[in-house]
Every structure is written in C-alpha cells, then in structure tokens.
Design a protein around this motif. Structure first.
Motif, short mmCIF file in Angstrom:
data_model
loop_
_atom_site.label_atom_id
_atom_site.label_comp_id
_atom_site.label_asym_id
_atom_site.label_seq_id
_atom_site.Cartn_x
_atom_site.Cartn_y
_atom_site.Cartn_z
N GLU A 174 0.83 -1.20 0.00
CA GLU A 174 0.00 0.00 0.00
C GLU A 174 0.87 1.26 0.00
O GLU A 174 1.62 1.50 0.95
N CYS A 175 0.79 2.01 -1.08
CA CYS A 175 1.44 3.32 -1.15
C CYS A 175 0.53 4.24 -1.95
O CYS A 175 -0.41 3.80 -2.60
N TYR A 176 0.82 5.54 -1.91
CA TYR A 176 -0.06 6.53 -2.51
C TYR A 176 0.73 7.45 -3.44
O TYR A 176 1.86 7.84 -3.14
N VAL A 177 0.11 7.80 -4.55
CA VAL A 177 0.71 8.70 -5.53
C VAL A 177 -0.08 10.00 -5.58
O VAL A 177 -1.32 9.98 -5.58
N TYR A 178 0.65 11.10 -5.63
CA TYR A 178 0.03 12.43 -5.66
C TYR A 178 0.51 13.18 -6.90
O TYR A 178 1.68 13.10 -7.27
N LEU A 179 -0.40 13.90 -7.50
CA LEU A 179 -0.04 14.79 -8.60
C LEU A 179 0.36 16.13 -7.99
O LEU A 179 -0.47 16.82 -7.39
N ILE A 180 1.61 16.49 -8.12
CA ILE A 180 2.13 17.65 -7.42
C ILE A 180 2.39 18.79 -8.41
O ILE A 180 2.70 18.55 -9.59
N TRP A 235 0.28 19.27 -0.79
CA TRP A 235 -0.31 18.30 -1.71
C TRP A 235 -1.75 17.92 -1.38
O TRP A 235 -2.42 17.30 -2.20
N ASN A 236 -2.19 18.17 -0.19
CA ASN A 236 -3.46 17.63 0.31
C ASN A 236 -3.35 16.09 0.33
O ASN A 236 -3.92 15.38 -0.51
N VAL A 237 -2.60 15.59 1.30
CA VAL A 237 -2.21 14.17 1.33
C VAL A 237 -3.40 13.23 1.52
O VAL A 237 -3.26 12.00 1.36
N ASN A 238 -4.55 13.75 1.87
CA ASN A 238 -5.73 12.90 2.02
C ASN A 238 -6.45 12.63 0.70
O ASN A 238 -7.44 11.89 0.66
N LYS A 239 -5.97 13.25 -0.37
CA LYS A 239 -6.56 13.04 -1.70
C LYS A 239 -5.46 12.60 -2.66
O LYS A 239 -4.79 13.42 -3.28
N TRP A 240 -5.27 11.30 -2.76
CA TRP A 240 -4.24 10.77 -3.64
C TRP A 240 -4.83 10.42 -4.99
O TRP A 240 -6.02 10.14 -5.15
N ALA A 241 -3.98 10.41 -6.02
CA ALA A 241 -4.43 10.13 -7.39
C ALA A 241 -4.41 8.64 -7.71
O ALA A 241 -5.09 8.19 -8.63
N LEU A 250 4.93 10.71 -3.61
CA LEU A 250 4.84 9.31 -3.15
C LEU A 250 4.71 9.31 -1.63
O LEU A 250 5.49 9.98 -0.95
N GLY A 251 3.72 8.55 -1.13
CA GLY A 251 3.52 8.50 0.32
C GLY A 251 3.32 7.09 0.83
O GLY A 251 2.84 6.21 0.11
N PHE A 252 3.72 6.86 2.10
CA PHE A 252 3.51 5.57 2.78
C PHE A 252 2.62 5.81 3.99
O PHE A 252 2.60 6.89 4.59
#
Length: 220
Positions: free
Chosen positions: A32-38, A52-58, A127-129
């Motif tokens: 489980e990892c998350y991708v964000y459009l920055i 980035w608003n880390v609670n809304k990942w792409a 990229l987030g964990f």
C-alpha cells in the motif's frame, strides 16, 4: 539486507554464445502506497507534503524496489492485476530519483521515466507511505543497492591495479647490474673488525651507537 552479489540465470540447452541474464531481486515491497499529482517546483526550495493535500491521492497500489544487475528499479503496480503504473530508475552516476520532503518522513518526490515513441520522458510525482517504518525500509533498500555498487566498483579497481602491477617484470635483463649504495662504509668496516675480536659483539654496537641501543632496550 545488503546486496553483496549479483545472481545470474544460466539457461541450459540454449546456444553457448547467449549471454546470461541478470535475475530480478526484490529488495523491498509494500502492498500500500499513494501517488500524488504535485505542482511544478517554482524555485530551488525543497518540496513540502503539506502542499499536496495528502488525504486526496491520485493512485493507490503496490510498490516494489527491484534490483537487476547494476540497475535498481522502483515499480508502482496495481494491487490486483500487477499492471505497471509507473517506474523510476536508480543508476550509478545519475541523479537520485527519490527526494524526501522537508516536513514529513513518510512522503517523497519520485522522478519517473517512460519511453514514448523512442524518446525518454520523465515527470515528478508525489509518493507516500502509511507508516514510517515502511518509508524507512524503502530508503534503506535504495541505500543498500548504492552500497553494493560502490563495493563492486572498489573491487574492480583493486583487481585492475593488481593485474597491472603483476604484469611488471622486475627481473634483471642480460647485461644489467644492480648497484647498492651503502653509507658510512668506514664505520661498517670498523664494526666488523671489532666484532671479530670482541667476546661480546653487542658491546661494540652499544659503543658505536648508544642511541640505537636505547631504542632497542626501550622496546619491551
């Protein structure tokens, strides 16, 4: 886990001239990892995750760090199908594809690559964990791969130096002579003569060079 050697896959029953292919080794994997459009970086300032608003990942999926020979690949894949979403490459001598943000230990900026119509293009994504230990293990896997490359490079340089040194011929050629220059010949000759007539040759050494004797006695 340190990567100390590259494993090669030898295919039997194939033409002997075929090169062995390096096997892919999974150095790290998280489901489980998350991708964000920055947004593009506007200045030389470091990235910040709070922009980035880390609670809304792409995108959400699996991340793998895969080693293949001297190349390290960061793969983002679909959880269910394994379809490749994006990938980044860690290569020796090239800019590092991962940059940590300055306000969190769980988020990074990843430089991904894609070959489109024969042209290599790249983009930057967030990229987030979910957990900090996962982010730490991710960085440790990349560090271990770079450490392996450095050790391999050092070993190759030592081998080249040894081969170059061992190829030098130090033997005397026909007609060559070796000249030895000995200082204080008179003192050496006197020492030899006194030693022949003295019951205690060591006393001769003490008399000629008391400093030498002091050093010898001082050595326990």
């Amino acid at each position: 886990m340190d990567k100390e050697e590259m494993i090669s896959n030898n295919q039997e029953g194939v033409d002997d001239s075929e090169e062995t292919e390096a096997v892919e080794l999974i150095l790290f994997q998280v489901s489980e990892c998350y991708v964000y459009l920055i947004p593009p970086r506007k200045s030389a300032a470091s990235y910040r995750a709070d922009e980035w608003n880390v609670n809304k990942w792409a995108w959400e999926g699996t991340l793998k760090v895969v080693s293949k020979g001297e190349e390290c690949i960061i793969k983002l894949e679909d959880k269910k199908t394994g379809e490749l979403y994006a990938r980044a490459f860690l290569r020796n001598g090239e800019p590092h594809p991962v940059e940590p943000v300055i306000d969190s230990s769980r988020y990074f900026v990843l430089r991904i690559e894609e070959n489109i119509d024969g042209r290599l293009r790249h983009a930057f994504i967030g990229l987030g964990f979910r957990e900090r230990p996962e982010a730490y293990d991710f960085q440790a896997a990349l560090h271990d791969h770079m450490k392996y490359l450095n050790k391999k490079k050092t070993a190759e340089e030592m081998e080249q130096h040894y081969q170059k040194a061992s190829s030098v011929d130090y033997s005397l050629k026909d007609g060559e002579t070796l000249v030895l220059q000995i200082k204080n010949v008179s003192s050496l000759a006197s020492l030899c003569q006194l030693s022949l007539h003295c019951k205690n040759p060591m006393s001769v050494l003490i008399e000629l060079n008391p400093c030498w004797c002091n050093r010898k006695v001082g050595m326990g």
